[in-house]
Design a protein around this motif. Structure first.
Motif, PDB file in Angstrom:
ATOM      1  N   SER A 169      44.470  29.203  32.879  1.00 34.58           N
ATOM      2  CA  SER A 169      44.030  28.650  31.387  1.00 34.58           C
ATOM      3  C   SER A 169      43.813  27.305  31.159  1.00 34.58           C
ATOM      4  O   SER A 169      44.512  26.339  31.914  1.00 34.58           O
ATOM      5  N   LEU A 170      43.309  26.908  30.054  1.00 39.30           N
ATOM      6  CA  LEU A 170      43.043  25.608  29.778  1.00 39.30           C
ATOM      7  C   LEU A 170      44.428  24.976  29.546  1.00 39.30           C
ATOM      8  O   LEU A 170      44.734  23.832  29.874  1.00 39.30           O
ATOM      9  N   SER A 171      45.117  25.820  28.687  1.00 45.90           N
ATOM     10  CA  SER A 171      46.252  24.898  28.308  1.00 45.90           C
ATOM     11  C   SER A 171      47.307  24.938  29.484  1.00 45.90           C
ATOM     12  O   SER A 171      48.091  23.888  29.593  1.00 45.90           O
ATOM     13  N   GLY A 172      47.380  25.885  30.181  1.00 43.38           N
ATOM     14  CA  GLY A 172      48.126  25.787  31.424  1.00 43.38           C
ATOM     15  C   GLY A 172      47.924  24.646  32.295  1.00 43.38           C
ATOM     16  O   GLY A 172      48.851  23.932  32.850  1.00 43.38           O
ATOM     17  N   ARG A 173      46.676  24.607  32.493  1.00 42.53           N
ATOM     18  CA  ARG A 173      46.360  23.313  33.449  1.00 42.53           C
ATOM     19  C   ARG A 173      46.599  21.989  32.937  1.00 42.53           C
ATOM     20  O   ARG A 173      46.816  21.085  33.472  1.00 42.53           O
ATOM     21  N   ALA A 174      46.340  21.875  31.419  1.00 40.24           N
ATOM     22  CA  ALA A 174      46.453  20.822  30.785  1.00 40.24           C
ATOM     23  C   ALA A 174      47.980  20.242  30.845  1.00 40.24           C
ATOM     24  O   ALA A 174      48.410  19.097  31.211  1.00 40.24           O
ATOM     25  N   LYS A 175      48.823  21.150  30.524  1.00 44.18           N
ATOM     26  CA  LYS A 175      50.315  21.188  30.374  1.00 44.18           C
ATOM     27  C   LYS A 175      50.834  20.777  31.635  1.00 44.18           C
ATOM     28  O   LYS A 175      51.872  19.830  31.935  1.00 44.18           O
TER      29      LYS A 175
ATOM     30  N   ARG B 214      47.551  47.529  51.511  1.00 42.42           N
ATOM     31  CA  ARG B 214      48.614  48.755  51.946  1.00 42.42           C
ATOM     32  C   ARG B 214      48.313  49.904  51.057  1.00 42.42           C
ATOM     33  O   ARG B 214      48.199  50.993  51.468  1.00 42.42           O
ATOM     34  N   ALA B 215      47.921  49.535  49.571  1.00 40.53           N
ATOM     35  CA  ALA B 215      47.835  50.772  48.522  1.00 40.53           C
ATOM     36  C   ALA B 215      46.599  51.556  48.908  1.00 40.53           C
ATOM     37  O   ALA B 215      46.448  52.771  48.274  1.00 40.53           O
ATOM     38  N   ASN B 216      45.518  50.898  49.351  1.00 38.86           N
ATOM     39  CA  ASN B 216      44.194  51.221  49.643  1.00 38.86           C
ATOM     40  C   ASN B 216      43.539  52.163  48.623  1.00 38.86           C
ATOM     41  O   ASN B 216      43.093  53.250  48.738  1.00 38.86           O
ATOM     42  N   PRO B 217      43.481  51.480  47.476  1.00 37.62           N
ATOM     43  CA  PRO B 217      42.838  52.236  46.248  1.00 37.62           C
ATOM     44  C   PRO B 217      41.416  52.443  46.279  1.00 37.62           C
ATOM     45  O   PRO B 217      40.698  51.683  46.928  1.00 37.62           O
ATOM     46  N   ALA B 218      40.852  53.390  45.507  1.00 39.31           N
ATOM     47  CA  ALA B 218      39.425  53.582  45.438  1.00 39.31           C
ATOM     48  C   ALA B 218      38.733  52.672  44.464  1.00 39.31           C
ATOM     49  O   ALA B 218      37.489  52.504  44.569  1.00 39.31           O
ATOM     50  N   CYS B 219      39.681  52.381  43.629  1.00 41.86           N
ATOM     51  CA  CYS B 219      39.145  51.230  42.425  1.00 41.86           C
ATOM     52  C   CYS B 219      40.206  50.421  42.007  1.00 41.86           C
ATOM     53  O   CYS B 219      41.467  50.780  42.205  1.00 41.86           O
ATOM     54  N   ILE B 220      39.712  49.220  41.746  1.00 43.84           N
ATOM     55  CA  ILE B 220      40.760  48.128  41.384  1.00 43.84           C
ATOM     56  C   ILE B 220      40.234  47.484  39.931  1.00 43.84           C
ATOM     57  O   ILE B 220      39.228  47.243  39.858  1.00 43.84           O
ATOM     58  N   VAL B 221      40.970  47.621  39.144  1.00 46.68           N
ATOM     59  CA  VAL B 221      40.877  46.766  37.820  1.00 46.68           C
ATOM     60  C   VAL B 221      41.726  45.731  37.711  1.00 46.68           C
ATOM     61  O   VAL B 221      42.888  45.696  37.858  1.00 46.68           O
ATOM     62  N   PHE B 222      40.999  44.613  37.376  1.00 44.98           N
ATOM     63  CA  PHE B 222      41.618  43.186  37.425  1.00 44.98           C
ATOM     64  C   PHE B 222      41.190  42.588  35.997  1.00 44.98           C
ATOM     65  O   PHE B 222      40.093  42.579  35.639  1.00 44.98           O
ATOM     66  N   GLU B 223      42.191  42.105  35.544  1.00 45.85           N
ATOM     67  CA  GLU B 223      41.916  41.072  34.321  1.00 45.85           C
ATOM     68  C   GLU B 223      42.574  39.714  34.017  1.00 45.85           C
ATOM     69  O   GLU B 223      43.740  39.701  34.847  1.00 45.85           O
ATOM     70  N   ASN B 224      42.066  38.869  33.535  1.00 44.94           N
ATOM     71  CA  ASN B 224      42.643  37.450  33.511  1.00 44.94           C
ATOM     72  C   ASN B 224      41.875  36.466  32.389  1.00 44.94           C
ATOM     73  O   ASN B 224      41.137  37.241  31.616  1.00 44.94           O
ATOM     74  N   VAL B 225      42.363  35.431  32.102  1.00 47.30           N
ATOM     75  CA  VAL B 225      41.697  34.626  31.185  1.00 47.30           C
ATOM     76  C   VAL B 225      40.289  34.265  31.959  1.00 47.30           C
ATOM     77  O   VAL B 225      40.079  34.481  33.222  1.00 47.30           O
TER      78      VAL B 225
ATOM     79  N   GLU C 271      41.988  40.300  16.686  1.00 49.36           N
ATOM     80  CA  GLU C 271      42.339  39.285  17.360  1.00 49.36           C
ATOM     81  C   GLU C 271      41.044  39.273  18.178  1.00 49.36           C
ATOM     82  O   GLU C 271      40.640  39.856  19.123  1.00 49.36           O
ATOM     83  N   HIS C 272      40.167  37.954  18.192  1.00 48.77           N
ATOM     84  CA  HIS C 272      39.205  37.729  18.866  1.00 48.77           C
ATOM     85  C   HIS C 272      39.533  37.194  20.328  1.00 48.77           C
ATOM     86  O   HIS C 272      39.442  35.881  20.505  1.00 48.77           O
ATOM     87  N   ARG C 273      39.707  38.057  21.066  1.00 51.87           N
ATOM     88  CA  ARG C 273      40.402  37.406  22.200  1.00 51.87           C
ATOM     89  C   ARG C 273      39.308  37.844  23.294  1.00 51.87           C
ATOM     90  O   ARG C 273      38.803  38.886  23.604  1.00 51.87           O
ATOM     91  N   SER C 274      39.079  36.969  24.387  1.00 53.95           N
ATOM     92  CA  SER C 274      38.111  37.347  25.632  1.00 53.95           C
ATOM     93  C   SER C 274      38.870  37.535  26.787  1.00 53.95           C
ATOM     94  O   SER C 274      40.015  36.467  27.104  1.00 53.95           O
ATOM     95  N   ARG C 275      38.414  38.240  27.729  1.00 52.68           N
ATOM     96  CA  ARG C 275      39.216  38.532  29.026  1.00 52.68           C
ATOM     97  C   ARG C 275      38.206  38.822  29.916  1.00 52.68           C
ATOM     98  O   ARG C 275      37.361  39.684  29.764  1.00 52.68           O
TER      99      ARG C 275
END
Length: 476
Positions: free
Chosen positions: A215-221, A246-257, A294-298
Motif C-alpha cells: 500500500s502507498l501508506s505502508g511503503r511511505a511509513k 499442497r491444497a491443489n484447488p481448482a480455483c483461487i480467489v486472491f485480493e489485495n490493494v 465506502e468507495h474502496r478499490s480492491r
C-alpha cells in the motif's frame, strides 16, 4: 533414484514416442546390447522398463562425438497410450530400472478436475482460507457460492492472529465444527511437515495477503523501495504458493490493494500459477459499482484450472442507487465520549497546509453520499480517514462506530459482534467491500458448475495419488 528428468513425449509414425539416450542410461547399467522388458501399469499411470535377460527389447546405440552411447526408443501406442494428451513425461532412473510417469503438475491438474466434478455433483465444494483474518472474504465467497446453488464447506482457515480466528469460529457461519483452525504464521504453516501432511486438498482457495508492504501508506511509513522489502510480510507469496500447491484447488480467489498488481510478488504469483496449470484473470473491483458507501478499490485475481471458463465480464452489477451516510448511522448522543473537537488534528491540518503538504482532514456528514477508504489503523484517528461531523455542534467530530464501519463496507454486522474499537476496526480496515466479492463467488460457482459438465480427459492419469505411487517406486 539416480536421475529424475522431464522428457518430451514425441510422435513418430503416428505413435507416441519417448526417446532416451546418454550417460544416465549407462550409469543405470542400461548398456548397449542389454535386453529389457517394458511393463505398463494403467492403474498407476506408469511404464516400467527393467533389465531382463529374457527381455523382448534390446538397448541400441548411436555414435556421438566419436563415442557410442546407449539408446532406448519407445515408440508404441500400446506402451504409451496412458499418457495421451500430455506434452512431456517424468523419467525416473534407478539401477536396472526406468520409470516413465506423467508430470506431477499434470497429475495434480487431473486430480483437482476430478475432485471438482465430484464436489459439484454433490453440490458441496470445499474451501481453504489463508490470511483469513475474521473471515470476511470467506463469508462473501460462501454467500456467492450459495447464490450459484452450491453449498461450501470451509476445510481450513489460517491466520497469524488466533484472536481473529476465534471471532470467526464463533460468529462466521462459513465455519463449522470440522473446519481446521490453523493459528500460526503462514510461513510457519508452509514448512510444518506435520500440518502440511494433514492439510486437505480443496476445490477453492481464497486469500488476501497482508498489504502493509504494497500500500502507498505502508511503503511511505516503512521507507520501502519495494513491497518485498517489508521484513514481516514482504516474502509471504512464497509460503502462500507452497500451501496452494499442497491444497491443489481448482480455483483461487486472491485480493489485495490495487498497488499489489505491480509488485514482484504478483508477477511471481501469476507466472507460477500458469506453470501449475492455471489461467489467471485479474480486475479491480470498485465498491462504488456495487452501491457500497465506502468507495474502496480492491485488486481481485481469480485463477482457474485450465479448461474452466471464467470471465470477470460475467459479474452482474446492481442498478445504481443514491445513498447517504445517514442510512447506516447509529444514534450517538451529543454527550457521548466518542465526540471530540479533535483540536490536534485541526491544528495539524493548518500546519500541513502551510507547509504545502497535501494532507487534509476527511470530514463527512449524515448527507455524505460516500466515504473514502477506511484502513486497519482507523481507531488511531488519522486525519485522512473519515470523521463524522456532529449535526448539532459542528466543532465536534467522531469516528464511525464498528457497526457503521461494517455497514459502509456492506459487511454483515454479525462478523464483528462483541469486538472492541481497536480490533474491530483492524478486522474491518484490512478487509474488503463485501458485495463485489459475493458476486465473484457467484460467478466462480457458475463457472465451476459449467466445467463439471465437460468430459474428463484420460482418466487413467487420475486413478492414483502421487504419494502411493512414489511409495511403489521406492519399494521397486
Amino acid at each position: 533414484m539416480k536421475t529424475l528428468a522431464i522428457h518430451k513425449l514425441g510422435n513418430n509414425k503416428g505413435a507416441p514416442r519417448v526417446y532416451l539416450e546418454g550417460a544416465q542410461l549407462k550409469r543405470a547399467k542400461f548398456d548397449q546390447g542389454k535386453r529389457f522388458e517394458v511393463n505398463v501399469s494403467v492403474e498407476n499411470s506408469m511404464v516400467a522398463i527393467r533389465l531382463a535377460d529374457s527381455g523382448s527389447r534390446v538397448v541400441s546405440k548411436k555414435q556421438t562425438g566419436g563415442q557410442e552411447i546407449p539408446v532406448i526408443d519407445i515408440n508404441s501406442h500400446q506402451a504409451l497410450s496412458i499418457f495421451e494428451g500430455l506434452a512431456s513425461v517424468r523419467v525416473i532412473i534407478k539401477d536396472s530400472e526406468i520409470f516413465i510417469l506423467p508430470l506431477s503438475t499434470e497429475v495434480k491438474k487431473r486430480r483437482r478436475e476430478q475432485s471438482l466434478k465430484q464436489a459439484i455433483e454433490s453440490k458441496v465444494v470445499t474451501v481453504g482460507s489463508l490470511s483469513h483474518g475474521g473471515g470476511v472474504l470467506s463469508h462473501a465467497i460462501h454467500e456467492g457460492l450459495a447464490k450459484s446453488g452450491l453449498k461450501s464447506k470451509l476445510a481450513f482457515a489460517n491466520d497469524i492472529r488466533p484472536e481473529l480466528l476465534d471471532q470467526a469460529f464463533v460468529h462466521n457461519d462459513a465455519w463449522d465444527e470440522d473446519t481446521m483452525y490453523l493459528g500460526l504464521p503462514l510461513q510457519e504453516l508452509a514448512y510444518d511437515t506435520y500440518a502440511m501432511a494433514r492439510l486437505p486438498e480443496v476445490n477453492i482457495a481464497e486469500l488476501g495477503l497482508p498489504c502493509t508492504g504494497a500500500s502507498l501508506s505502508g511503503r511511505a511509513k516503512n521507507h520501502l523501495s519495494m513491497a518485498e522489502a517489508h521484513p514481516d510480510v514482504g516474502h509471504l507469496i512464497a509460503p502462500a504458493l507452497a500451501v496452494i500447491a499442497r491444497a491443489n484447488p481448482a480455483c483461487i480467489v486472491f485480493e489485495n490493494v490495487t498497488q499489489y498488481a505491480n509488485t514482484a510478488s504478483m508477477h511471481i504469483l501469476r507466472w507460477q500459477l500458469r506453470d501449475m496449470g492455471y489461467v489467471v484473470h485479474e480486475t479491480v473491483l470498485e465498491g462504488e459499482d456495487f452501491n457500497c458507501i465506502e468507495h474502496r478499490s480492491r485488486l481481485c485475481m481469480v485463477a482457474v484450472t485450465e479448461g474452466v471458463d471464467f470471465d470477470f465480464e460475467s459479474l452482474v452489477k446492481p442498478l445504481k442507487v443514491s445513498r447517504q451516510l445517514s442510512e447506516i448511522m447509529e444514534d450517538v448522543p451529543d454527550n457521548d465520549t466518542n465526540w471530540s473537537p479533535m483540536t490536534y488534528l485541526k491544528d495539524k491540518e493548518i500546519r500541513d497546509k502551510a507547509a504545502g503538504k497535501g494532507f487534509a482532514m476527511n470530514i463527512v456528514t449524515e448527507k455524505s453520499a460516500y466515504v473514502g477508504t477506511i484502513g486497519k489503523g482507523y481507531s488511531k484517528r488519522r486525519s485522512t480517514e473519515p470523521m463524522i461531523r456532529n449535526k448539532s455542534n459542528p466543532d465536534l467530530l467522531r469516528l464511525l462506530t464498528i457497526k457503521e464501519h461494517a455497514a459502509v463496507k456492506g459487511i454483515p454486522e454479525k462478523l464483528v459482534i462483541g469486538m472492541g474499537m481497536t480490533i474491530g476496526h483492524e478486522l474491518l480496515g484490512q478487509s474488503i467491500v463485501y458485495d463485489p466479492f459475493v458476486e465473484v463467488g457467484r460467478a466462480v460457482g457458475e463457472s465451476l458448475k459449467q466445467f463439471s459438465k465437460t468430459p474428463t480427459v484420460n482418466e487413467s492419469i487420475i486413478k492414483f495419488q502421487i504419494e502411493p505411487q512414489l511409495d511403489l517406486l521406492a519399494a521397486a
